[in-house]
Design an enzyme around this catalytic site. Structure first.
Site, PDB file in Angstrom:
ATOM      1  N   THR A 183       0.693  -0.987  -0.083  1.00  0.00           N
ATOM      2  CA  THR A 183      -0.146  -0.121  -0.072  1.00  0.00           C
ATOM      3  C   THR A 183       0.905   1.408   0.077  1.00  0.00           C
ATOM      4  OG1 THR A 183       0.069   0.051   2.549  1.00  0.00           O
ATOM      5  CG2 THR A 183      -1.794  -1.283   1.136  1.00  0.00           C
ATOM      6  N   GLU A 328      -5.670  -2.955  -1.629  1.00  0.00           N
ATOM      7  CA  GLU A 328      -6.263  -4.025  -1.021  1.00  0.00           C
ATOM      8  C   GLU A 328      -7.457  -4.653  -1.591  1.00  0.00           C
ATOM      9  OE1 GLU A 328      -5.761  -1.278   0.871  1.00  0.00           O
ATOM     10  OE2 GLU A 328      -4.769  -1.679   2.673  1.00  0.00           O
ATOM     11  N   LYS A 439     -13.091  15.930  14.605  1.00  0.00           N
ATOM     12  CA  LYS A 439     -13.913  15.672  15.533  1.00  0.00           C
ATOM     13  C   LYS A 439     -14.403  17.011  16.415  1.00  0.00           C
ATOM     14  CE  LYS A 439     -16.954  12.116  17.351  1.00  0.00           C
ATOM     15  NZ  LYS A 439     -17.008  10.543  17.627  1.00  0.00           N
ATOM     16  N   TRP A 444     -18.840  15.259  13.498  1.00  0.00           N
ATOM     17  CA  TRP A 444     -17.543  15.028  12.545  1.00  0.00           C
ATOM     18  C   TRP A 444     -17.766  16.146  11.576  1.00  0.00           C
ATOM     19  CZ3 TRP A 444     -17.943   9.031  11.294  1.00  0.00           C
ATOM     20  CH2 TRP A 444     -17.202   8.159  12.285  1.00  0.00           C
TER      21      TRP A 444
HETATM   22  N1  ATP Z   1     -12.032   8.640  -5.425  1.00  0.00           N
HETATM   23  C1  ATP Z   1     -11.515   8.692  -4.039  1.00  0.00           C
HETATM   24  N2  ATP Z   1     -11.820   9.713  -3.230  1.00  0.00           N
HETATM   25  C2  ATP Z   1     -11.429   9.771  -1.944  1.00  0.00           C
HETATM   26  N3  ATP Z   1     -10.333   8.973  -1.424  1.00  0.00           N
HETATM   27  C3  ATP Z   1     -10.157   7.906  -2.315  1.00  0.00           C
HETATM   28  C4  ATP Z   1     -10.639   7.826  -3.655  1.00  0.00           C
HETATM   29  N4  ATP Z   1      -9.908   6.675  -4.028  1.00  0.00           N
HETATM   30  C5  ATP Z   1      -9.197   6.358  -3.087  1.00  0.00           C
HETATM   31  N5  ATP Z   1      -9.086   6.811  -2.346  1.00  0.00           N
HETATM   32  C6  ATP Z   1      -8.373   6.782  -0.808  1.00  0.00           C
HETATM   33  O1  ATP Z   1      -7.273   6.033  -1.250  1.00  0.00           O
HETATM   34  C7  ATP Z   1      -7.272   4.832  -0.114  1.00  0.00           C
HETATM   35  C8  ATP Z   1      -6.394   3.828  -1.051  1.00  0.00           C
HETATM   36  O2  ATP Z   1      -5.163   4.236  -1.235  1.00  0.00           O
HETATM   37  P1  ATP Z   1      -4.057   3.188  -1.580  1.00  0.00           P
HETATM   38  O3  ATP Z   1      -4.626   1.622  -1.495  1.00  0.00           O
HETATM   39  O4  ATP Z   1      -3.505   3.608  -2.864  1.00  0.00           O
HETATM   40  O5  ATP Z   1      -2.947   3.462  -0.158  1.00  0.00           O
HETATM   41  P2  ATP Z   1      -3.364   4.248   0.862  1.00  0.00           P
HETATM   42  O6  ATP Z   1      -4.516   3.825   1.787  1.00  0.00           O
HETATM   43  O7  ATP Z   1      -3.154   5.611   0.576  1.00  0.00           O
HETATM   44  O8  ATP Z   1      -1.948   4.029   1.762  1.00  0.00           O
HETATM   45  P3  ATP Z   1      -1.871   3.075   3.378  1.00  0.00           P
HETATM   46  O9  ATP Z   1      -3.015   2.200   3.071  1.00  0.00           O
HETATM   47  O10 ATP Z   1      -0.782   2.592   3.197  1.00  0.00           O
HETATM   48  O11 ATP Z   1      -1.794   4.128   4.138  1.00  0.00           O
HETATM   49  C9  ATP Z   1      -8.595   4.779  -0.027  1.00  0.00           C
HETATM   50  O12 ATP Z   1      -8.766   4.114   1.346  1.00  0.00           O
HETATM   51  C10 ATP Z   1      -9.221   5.924   0.155  1.00  0.00           C
HETATM   52  O13 ATP Z   1      -8.866   6.505   1.409  1.00  0.00           O
HETATM   53 MG    MG Z   2      -4.815   2.078   2.963  1.00  0.00          MG
END
Ligand code: ATP
Ligand code: MG
Ligand code: ATP
Ligand code: MG
Lengths: 548, 548
Positions: A183, A328, A439, A444
């Site tokens: 990730t 994931e 918060k 929220w």
């Molecule tokens: N269209 C979207 N709008 C808002 N947030 C988004 C969108 N697409 C993805 N995300 C955010 O990106 C996350 C997924 O990103 P990615 O799997 O690339 O790694 P990461 O979650 O940024 O990294 P890590 O999990 O290691 O902290 C999602 O859980 C969400 O929070």
């Molecule tokens: Mg993530």
């Protein structure tokens, strides 16, 4: 009683075989450092993938071995995708924008044995591979110009040169691992997600459907999202599966380069993160340019602002499709396509809908729950933690049994770490990350929504919101902005006037800071952790803090 | 090493859950004898499917039990599809146009325990169910007007009336059987094909893709192909999976009824056999009518003539998509979509390509082989037996181990019984059925191609070709035609003049017979077996026979 149907495993080599048999003269266009206008057919691609498969086998690569790549979107990286997974090994794509310590951690954690790297990353990886206990050799993705110190190395072209151009792809269990991606590390240490052939093929097939990216043999597809980031959202598989032309942009993701490539190759579908599209938008506006061939752009990874949606829809006549996913999740979770009745709505209503992340594709199940794990209604109001389930969603991180357990509930759902609503039509909206949510006075505040409205201010190029502790309300939002014109001015009061009526009164930022740039993660997301560190010493004056 | 991805079985109940959660106010429109303009939402549909699932369970239906249906395309039949498969039982759709002896054979062979039948089929099934050792009861698909002699019976509405409107769908192995369909019996006795949940879901997903039928939530889909014939080519699953509007035409498949329904419901995609489209074409031409909402029509089951392709493409601005499949293949095998370069070709060249049955969708592997089982080249010339492999292709007929074995080769391919070519672009063309192919002077004559050219004659409505033994050439083609204007005249010489230059010289028919109508099978194919019986005593005069 079982049905009487053939057991035909869903394998990545099946995609390869289909594409190269039935679309053999379809093209792959690729930008590399040494060949900025490279193009070849699926037939040429097939020959080189087979050479690579032979070379890997001769180099002692066995099924299940992790083979690392650190490369931009080009044809050699694509060849690695198909050859590594095709022989039953695991293609571990490394994000070169992670911190060097993270990269080193990942390489050791995955026990990568070979590393294929673009020449521009050789400097970055040299100390890591020199120290590594697992990496045996580095193969540089060029034709021999670059050398690597402290480890056996060769060039990609030499590696495959003398090999046969045919290969007998093995058949194996579709649940075998095919690829590994860690990730982005936005919220902590990167965690490994180990994809299977089954999950990858099902995901790719879904990506091609009209409710998702909609890719057929008529299309020319440009994945701007990197091949090192969740398999470029499955496009390298989906494009070949459908016989579409695949356009790989290499390292040049600035507005001018993307515009030229799209224009030259008549790109019809593209996909990437909002930061990249901001650059393209700026370029198009400043040069008064159009993208006549572009039909759809799929935008995800972080929230797309409404100003961007409106620009591309009204000025470029493009279907702007917002999507949401995670490493994931392979990554496709939801896609925002309007239902037929919504097509008749006003422009404003359509944008208000398109800013949501959309409905799950078939195969993804969603639920939002409260703090007690109880399901919340689909009313567009109730905000809760988002959980997911489906055939291309992880069942646990790679070699991390403890970290994995608490992420799953008794129904088998996975905790996304996102906070969202789902409206009565089934459209999901990401409000925040659980770790970023603010918060204030017991309520929220969605930092994403607040950012999205703030970025609509004519003077603002980019906006981020973080929570800062305060005595009276526990936390209050601090707005951090980058201005379009460096050196221009914007006051908190101007911003407040702009926000009035567009957000609830108690969402008004407690303070605003103007900065030159915001910290971004490797995948173009605003790095809220870094931002919070940057403003660790910030405190509201009692006057601003109470002014809501 | 396995990937770490969730085990999420591909089940028909997942399609149901997705459709009714995220597209709950999408519509199903249905024509039944008692309600000619019935319409309801996916939510209403969901409630009734749950009622039916409860009723079936209460009636003692167990997983694996075969439950028969004999019904037209309407909402009750659709409810049966989802409820029967959803509880783990097997939905056995019976083709009411089979001979009564065949129907009786099928019911006993499948050991159906309940039979759901449209009122209009009650007379047909009464003697069969009265005699049956396995059928316990007949449920008539109406609200109580019809009774059945000699067996327990009730009406469908009474059967489900008092049941709860929710149901907890069981989760089970995706390889479990979900549906059973016997082949049309064109070439012999019907053989049972037992589909699995996995095969059905994979097939449905593929049906929705842009290279196949292309079905998204924007579409209104009209399956004219019956639900009793290979699950209406998967459309009942594909439409719900994508949230499309589903329009079910009931029993009225004449041109006027289909036109009205398409017009009223703004149908964008439809699918059916050529015979049905001939009727629609005639109606549209005679009444000078247009189908403005229709974007695509998928045509298969038997070969579509070029005159039909040209009419719908040029006069109705519809994308005419030729497809090929079999009951044994769920049924989708190939789809004829033009590659981008072909879109630039002349109208004639495009029609010449569109008359082919097309390229396999991803998931279907083809090979053509000679008499020794050796693969033939993809050159558009080499004609051979067509073999297929893939995840929605049968691995053996239901309860027929002997008949099954010889249909598979050592590579796991299934013998289709069709003779075809594959051109250099990968487009497959069905030339004939192995059992219908004509061998004249040592050379094969494609009866399908000859029919297709003959039907282009302005006076001809329908044409069939069979081989008739002759001393000199072993076999010569006999052309049997139906004329557009009953009572008009057409001579063999006129026809020969017309065919000259359009077919090889030695394909010229040895004789021509004009008939009032041709025998059709239950699924709209010309029944060559019956035709051969009809002309069993035919013999060429030596003058015609030698005239090639
Ligand atoms: N269209 C979207 N709008 C808002 N947030 C988004 C969108 N697409 C993805 N995300 C955010 O990106 C996350 C997924 O990103 P990615 O799997 O690339 O790694 P990461 O979650 O940024 O990294 P890590 O999990 O290691 O902290 C999602 O859980 C969400 O929070
Ligand atoms: Mg993530
Ligand atoms: N587009 C098409 N053009 C020509 N023939 C087609 C086309 N589509 C299907 N067919 C023919 O239909 C056959 C499949 O039909 P189906 O499974 O309905 O039963 P059947 O083969 O007619 O009956 P049986 O197998 O019992 O004799 C194919 O094998 C092929 O011969
Ligand atoms: Mg058959």
């Amino acid at each position: 009683m079982h049905g009487n149907m053939m057991q035909w495993p869903l394998l990545i080599s099946s995609i390869f075989r289909h594409a190269t048999t039935y679309h053999h003269d379809q093209e792959i266009v690729s930008v590399t450092a040494d060949q900025p206008q490279f193009r070849y057919t699926f037939t040429d691609f097939a020959a080189r993938v087979c050479q690579l498969a032979n070379a890997l086998t001769n180099a002692g690569v066995k099924p299940g071995d992790r083979i690392a790549t650190m490369a931009w979107n080009d044809h050699r990286h694509l060849e690695l995708y198909y050859a590594i997974s095709g022989i039953g090994a695991v293609c571990h794509t490394i994000n070169p924008r992670l911190f060097p310590e993270q990269i080193e951690y990942i390489v050791e954690h995955a026990e990568d044995t070979l590393l294929f790297a673009d020449p521009m990353f050789v400097e970055l990886i040299t100390p890591i591979t020199a120290r590594s206990n697992t990496v045996r050799a580095v193969i540089v993705l060029d034709d021999g110009a670059t050398t690597v110190d402290g480890i056996a190395s060769t060039s990609y072209e030499d590696f495959i040169a003398c090999e046969a151009e045919t290969f007998a792809w093995p058949e194996f269990d579709e649940n075998s691992a095919c690829a590994l991606c860690y990730t982005s590390g936005t919220t902590g240490n990167p965690k490994g997600v180990l994809y299977s052939h089954r999950s990858t093929v099902l995901h790719a097939l879904t990506v091609t459907t009209p409710n998702a990216l909609e890719i057929g043999m008529q299309d020319a597809v440009l994945p701007v999202v990197p091949l090192f980031h969740v398999n470029a959202w499955g496009i390298p598989y989906a494009a070949l599966l459908s016989g579409a032309k695949l356009v790989l942009p290499g390292a040049a993701l600035d507005g001018e380069s993307l515009y030229s490539l799209m224009e030259r190759e008549a790109v019809s579908v593209t996909a990437g993160v909002p930061t990249v599209w901001l650059g393209l938008q700026k370029h198009l506006q400043e040069n008064n340019r159009k993208l006549p061939s572009l039909k759809r752009m799929i935008v995800g990874g972080s929230a797309a602002p409404s100003s961007m949606i409106e620009y591309f829809e009204t000025q470029q006549d493009v279907n702007f499709v917002h999507a949401w996913g995670m490493t994931e999740m392979s990554p496709l979770g939801t896609v925002c396509r309007l239902k037929p009745a919504m097509q008749q709505d006003s422009r404003e209503a359509r944008t208000a809908q398109k800013i949501k992340q959309g409905m799950p594709v078939f195969g993804v199940e969603l639920k939002i729950v409260d703090d007690d794990g109880m399901r919340l209604p689909h009313d567009g109001e109730a905000m809760g933690e988002l959980w997911v389930r489906g055939p291309w969603i992880t069942s646990g991180y790679f070699r991390n049994p403890e970290g994995s357990r608490s992420d799953f509930d008794s129904e088998g759902y996975f905790r996304t770490g996102d906070i969202s609503t789902i409206d009565s039509q089934g459209y999901m909206r990401i409000c925040d990350r659980a770790k970023d949510v603010i918060k204030s006075g017991g309520e929220w505040i969605s930092s994403i929504d607040l950012e999205n409205v703030a970025v609509g201010h004519p003077k603002v190029a980019e906006a981020a919101v973080i929570g800062v502790p305060c005595d009276k309300w526990q936390e209050r939002p601090l707005l951090v902005v980058v201005l379009k014109k460096p050196g221009s001015e914007l006051t908190l009061n101007e911003m407040r006037d702009f926000l009035t009526g567009k957000v609830p009164k108690w969402w008004q930022p407690g303070a605003m800071e103007v900065v030159d740039s915001l910290p971004h993660t490797a995948t173009g997301k605003i790095q809220k952790r870094a931002l919070r560190q940057q403003f660790a010493d910030f405190s509201f004056t009692s006057s601003t803090e109470g002014s809501i």
